[in-house]
Design a protein around this motif. Structure first.
Motif, short mmCIF file in Angstrom:
data_model
loop_
_atom_site.label_atom_id
_atom_site.label_comp_id
_atom_site.label_asym_id
_atom_site.label_seq_id
_atom_site.Cartn_x
_atom_site.Cartn_y
_atom_site.Cartn_z
N VAL A 107 0.84 -1.20 0.00
CA VAL A 107 0.00 0.00 0.00
C VAL A 107 0.87 1.25 0.00
N VAL A 108 1.89 1.26 0.84
CA VAL A 108 2.81 2.41 0.89
C VAL A 108 3.50 2.60 -0.46
N ALA A 109 3.90 1.49 -1.08
CA ALA A 109 4.57 1.58 -2.38
C ALA A 109 3.65 2.18 -3.42
N MET A 110 2.38 1.75 -3.45
CA MET A 110 1.44 2.29 -4.44
C MET A 110 1.15 3.76 -4.19
N ILE A 111 1.01 4.14 -2.92
CA ILE A 111 0.76 5.55 -2.61
C ILE A 111 1.95 6.40 -3.04
N ALA A 112 3.17 5.93 -2.75
CA ALA A 112 4.37 6.67 -3.10
C ALA A 112 4.50 6.82 -4.61
N VAL A 113 4.26 5.74 -5.34
CA VAL A 113 4.37 5.79 -6.80
C VAL A 113 3.30 6.70 -7.39
N MET A 114 2.08 6.60 -6.90
CA MET A 114 1.00 7.44 -7.42
C MET A 114 1.23 8.90 -7.10
N LEU A 115 1.78 9.20 -5.93
CA LEU A 115 2.07 10.59 -5.57
C LEU A 115 3.14 11.16 -6.49
N ALA A 116 4.21 10.40 -6.70
CA ALA A 116 5.27 10.85 -7.62
C ALA A 116 4.73 10.99 -9.04
N LEU A 117 3.89 10.06 -9.44
CA LEU A 117 3.30 10.06 -10.78
C LEU A 117 2.47 11.32 -11.02
N THR A 118 1.61 11.65 -10.07
CA THR A 118 0.73 12.81 -10.24
C THR A 118 1.51 14.12 -10.17
N VAL A 119 2.49 14.19 -9.28
CA VAL A 119 3.29 15.42 -9.19
C VAL A 119 4.10 15.63 -10.46
N LEU A 120 4.71 14.58 -10.97
CA LEU A 120 5.46 14.70 -12.22
C LEU A 120 4.55 15.13 -13.36
N GLY A 121 3.31 14.66 -13.35
CA GLY A 121 2.37 15.04 -14.40
C GLY A 121 2.10 16.54 -14.43
N LEU A 122 2.19 17.18 -13.27
CA LEU A 122 1.97 18.62 -13.21
C LEU A 122 3.07 19.39 -13.94
N PHE A 123 4.26 18.80 -14.02
CA PHE A 123 5.41 19.46 -14.65
C PHE A 123 5.72 18.91 -16.04
N ALA A 124 4.97 17.88 -16.45
CA ALA A 124 5.26 17.21 -17.72
C ALA A 124 4.79 18.05 -18.90
N GLY A 125 5.63 18.07 -19.95
CA GLY A 125 5.28 18.80 -21.15
C GLY A 125 5.50 17.95 -22.39
N ASP A 126 4.67 18.17 -23.42
CA ASP A 126 4.87 17.44 -24.67
C ASP A 126 5.82 18.22 -25.58
N ILE A 127 6.16 17.62 -26.69
CA ILE A 127 7.15 18.24 -27.59
C ILE A 127 6.65 19.57 -28.14
N ASP A 128 5.36 19.63 -28.47
CA ASP A 128 4.80 20.85 -29.05
C ASP A 128 4.39 21.88 -28.00
N GLY A 129 4.34 21.45 -26.73
CA GLY A 129 3.93 22.37 -25.68
C GLY A 129 2.44 22.66 -25.67
N LEU A 130 1.65 21.81 -26.32
CA LEU A 130 0.21 22.02 -26.41
C LEU A 130 -0.57 21.31 -25.32
N GLU A 131 -0.04 20.21 -24.82
CA GLU A 131 -0.74 19.40 -23.82
C GLU A 131 0.13 19.26 -22.57
N SER A 132 0.55 20.36 -22.03
CA SER A 132 1.48 20.35 -20.90
C SER A 132 0.75 20.46 -19.57
N GLY A 133 1.44 20.05 -18.50
CA GLY A 133 0.89 20.18 -17.17
C GLY A 133 0.85 21.64 -16.74
#
Length: 224
Positions: A107-133
């Motif tokens: 459970v701790v592992a899934m929470i940690a991975v999901m938290l990192a996953l969602t936070v990274l998504g906020l900063f993630a950008g695509d090549i064209d910059g059209l669908e960025s976090g």
């Protein structure tokens, strides 16, 4: 978490309602985020904000929630975890008061991975910059692309953890005759070590405020 078979008594309260709502809401939002990633990025982002809010709530509830939801009540050290692993092959049901030692760390592992996953998504950008976090403006283009790569990689890790989780649920149902899914639906178990001590209403309200506040702030890109 455990639940009796059909031949056993309904048992005592094990999982409180906020924990169960968190669990099933997480399942729904992960599926929505997964299937909307390629087809509807706006829906994907909103699912991500929802997941972030749920994770914030779960972290709070793990400190100030019901007894079986608190991290202190189910996280154990290596010695206890190894001792439990030695009994995993036995057909007798687990009487752990909530998560067993191995399930607790998963459970701790899934929470940690999901938290990192969602936070990274906020900063993630695509090549064209059209669908960025919403927070890509805070980092360089190269960093946003790196976040996108790690975002995708961690989702693969999450998929693996989910598969292991489902296999464990199936194992407990087939071998130990414990219906873990039923327990997370009804909140009751015949194999609970002790009855649930529910969290306070004020704690629930604080958790909800934190969850909504963080999700809203993320969606706004911290621009108020």
């Amino acid at each position: 978490m455990s639940e009796p078979t059909s031949s056993r008594a309904p048992g005592v309260a094990l999982w409180d309602l906020p924990t169960r709502i968190f669990h099933w809401s997480m399942v729904v939002l992960i599926l929505v985020a997964w299937f909307s990633a390629e087809q509807n990025m706006q829906l994907h982002r909103w699912a991500g904000y929802g997941l972030l809010g749920l994770l914030v709530f779960r972290l709070w509830w793990g400190v100030a929630g019901g007894s079986t939801a608190r991290f202190a009540s189910f996280l154990t050290g290596p010695k206890a975890t190894l001792a439990y692993l030695k009994t995993a092959g036995e057909r007798s049901p687990s009487h752990a008061g909530g998560h067993n030692p191995v399930g607790a760390w998963s459970v701790v592992a899934m929470i940690a991975v999901m938290l990192a996953l969602t936070v990274l998504g906020l900063f993630a950008g695509d090549i064209d910059g059209l669908e960025s976090g919403p927070l890509t403006y805070l980092v360089s283009f190269e960093t946003s692309r790196l976040c996108a790569e790690w975002h995708e990689l961690l989702f693969r890790v999450l998929q693996g953890l989910v598969v292991l989780h489902l296999l464990a649920v199936a194992y407990y149902w087939a071998w130990k005759r414990q219906n873990l899914i039923g327990a997370m639906i009804t909140g009751k178990s015949a194999f609970a070590a002790e009855p649930l001590k529910r969290g306070r209403l004020w704690s629930l309200l604080v958790g909800l405020i934190l969850a909504v506040g963080v999700a809203w702030a993320a969606a706004k890109g911290l621009r108020f």
